[in-house]
Design an enzyme around this catalytic site. Structure first.
Site, PDB file in Angstrom:
ATOM      1  N   GLU A   1       0.690  -1.205  -0.107  1.00  0.00           N
ATOM      2  CA  GLU A   1       0.191   0.089   0.027  1.00  0.00           C
ATOM      3  C   GLU A   1       0.815   1.289   0.161  1.00  0.00           C
ATOM      4  O   GLU A   1       0.584   2.268  -0.413  1.00  0.00           O
ATOM      5  CB  GLU A   1      -1.049  -0.068   1.136  1.00  0.00           C
ATOM      6  CG  GLU A   1      -2.072  -0.975   1.118  1.00  0.00           C
ATOM      7  CD  GLU A   1      -1.456  -2.472   1.455  1.00  0.00           C
ATOM      8  OE1 GLU A   1      -2.179  -3.409   1.608  1.00  0.00           O
ATOM      9  OE2 GLU A   1      -0.280  -2.558   2.053  1.00  0.00           O
TER      10      GLU A   1
ATOM     11  N   PRO B   1       0.889  -7.656  -9.603  1.00  0.00           N
ATOM     12  CA  PRO B   1       1.693  -8.186 -10.738  1.00  0.00           C
ATOM     13  C   PRO B   1       2.044  -7.433 -11.718  1.00  0.00           C
ATOM     14  O   PRO B   1       2.462  -7.555 -12.949  1.00  0.00           O
ATOM     15  CB  PRO B   1       0.432  -9.150 -11.385  1.00  0.00           C
ATOM     16  CG  PRO B   1      -0.733  -8.511 -11.088  1.00  0.00           C
ATOM     17  CD  PRO B   1      -0.635  -7.973  -9.656  1.00  0.00           C
TER      18      PRO B   1
END
Length: 407
Positions: A43, A319
């Site tokens: 985050e 990803p």
């Protein structure tokens, strides 16, 4: 407290700065602060472009950044140094939250993704500061959990000034959980809006020269317990056809570095540790990336990326970093943290799913064997990244709309 003691036993960094978790730190003199809360490393990295944009957009305001984990704290300090005020977020106890608000006096709170705590949302909103959930996502599993505690979830969600969701499916799940429809908007994921440091190419080239420029290299990134052994088993199979293949293994949590190293050596691999600056010659079979902040470097030095947290029920990790480097991406079936992004990458042909160590070896082997195919899949992944940029600007527009007037 018991959980904190347990975490400190597992990872000693949790033993430091306990008082901050109860908002026991010196009173701060901050100018119209914007509080950004990011739970951990992922985050924090996602929030970095947002924080830099806020610093440019509102130079007169101080930025406060909180995290919950030591690794997140390290990332904040590495990325921003003294340009932001950083402490651990208060535990979600009314006394701790109110003490934090008295000391910081934020004029806005921006919470990243799904790190929602009822007292933090309630007390901050009650203070008059807008609360924005940015880059918001809500998996089907989490949405079912919210439905079970709707009597808590609905008042909390209605305390948010704006929920800026990653996609329409996330937005719909927030509405079903009790959020007010007029306060939910879709921006796309700001995780697409990151930039790659220009020095990465040079540094990765230097690494390749050390271990042999033409070696086939794959990375098992952000692995959790239960994924390291499958990666090592897959590597064993790959070595039969590519004896000079190299595996870079990057455990998600630093407290596991030692145990993963022992796992590698017990399996008979000649293993080098990045932290020890071991010789990275052509005889090294596994490189343990036991440092922080170098994941993009290791991605850039590899040919194929397996992204962890996905072979076990952890929900998968980001990803987009290997995709941005035009690398083919492989993940397991558990991707609920990045479900929309993963399916978009898969639909474009840039991500392949596997369910076992044997299939993981087969997938990596396909990319080793066929370079044009590897480049084709990597380019497809990159196209998705480039096509989805722009979410940050949309998020900043929502922040502007919610910002309290200057006094």
């Amino acid at each position: 407290m018991l959980r904190l003691l347990y975490r400190a036993w597992k990872a000693p960094a949790y033993a430091a700065r306990w008082l901050e978790r109860f908002a026991l730190f010196p009173q701060q003199s901050l100018n119209k602060p914007i509080w950004v809360h990011a739970v951990s490393v992922g985050e924090t990295i996602a929030a970095a472009p947002l924080i830099k944009s806020l610093q440019q957009r509102y130079p007169e305001r101080d930025i406060v950044v909180t995290t919950m984990t030591p690794t997140g704290s390290e990332r904040v300090q590495a990325l921003f140094g003294d340009s932001v005020f950083h402490v651990y977020a208060p535990y979600d106890l009314p006394s701790s939250v109110k003490r934090f608000l008295r000391k910081i006096k934020p004029e806005m709170l921006i919470i990243m993704e799904t790190e929602l705590w009822p007292n933090i949302v309630h007390c901050t909103a009650r203070s008059g500061a807008p609360v924005i959930l940015a880059n918001a996502r809500l998996s089907e599993r989490s949405a079912r959990g919210y439905q079970r505690v709707r009597f808590i979830a609905q008042p909390m969600l209605r305390g948010l000034s704006r929920i800026v969701a990653q996609n329409a499916a996330d937005a719909d799940r927030f509405k079903l959980a009790g959020a007010e429809e007029g306060r939910v908007v879709v921006s796309g994921s700001i995780k697409f809006d990151f930039s790659i440091d220009s020095s990465i190419t040079t540094k990765s080239h230097d690494l390749k020269l050390q271990w042999g420029k033409n070696r086939p290299v794959w990375i098992a990134a952000s692995t959790h317990q239960g994924e390291d052994q499958p990666a090592l088993d897959a590597h064993k199979k790959l070595l039969k056809q590519w004896p000079d293949a190299l595996l870079i293994i990057v455990p998600r949590h630093p407290e596991r570095f030692k145990s993963v190293y022992q796992l590698c050596t017990r399996a008979g691999y000649k293993t080098a540790k990045r932290s020890s600056k071991d010789m990275l010659d052509e005889t090294v079979q596994v490189l343990l990336a036991d440092t922080m902040g170098e994941l993009m470097l290791f991605y850039a030095a590899a040919d194929v990326a397996f992204v962890g947290g996905s072979l076990i029920e952890s929900g998968g990790h980001n990803p987009l970093e290997p995709a941005a480097l035009k690398m083919p991406v492989i993940m397991g079936p558990h991707i609920f943290n990045f479900e929309g992004i993963c399916h978009e990458l898969s639909a474009a042909g840039g991500l392949k799913f596997v369910g076992s160590a044997e299939l993981l070896a087969d997938r990596v082997g396909e990319f080793f064997e066929d370079e044009p195919y590897r480049q084709e899949v990597g380019l497809a992944a990159n196209v998705v990244v480039e096509a989805n940029r722009g979410a940050l600007d949309r998020l900043l527009s929502e922040i502007d709309a919610c910002m309290l007037p200057k006094t």
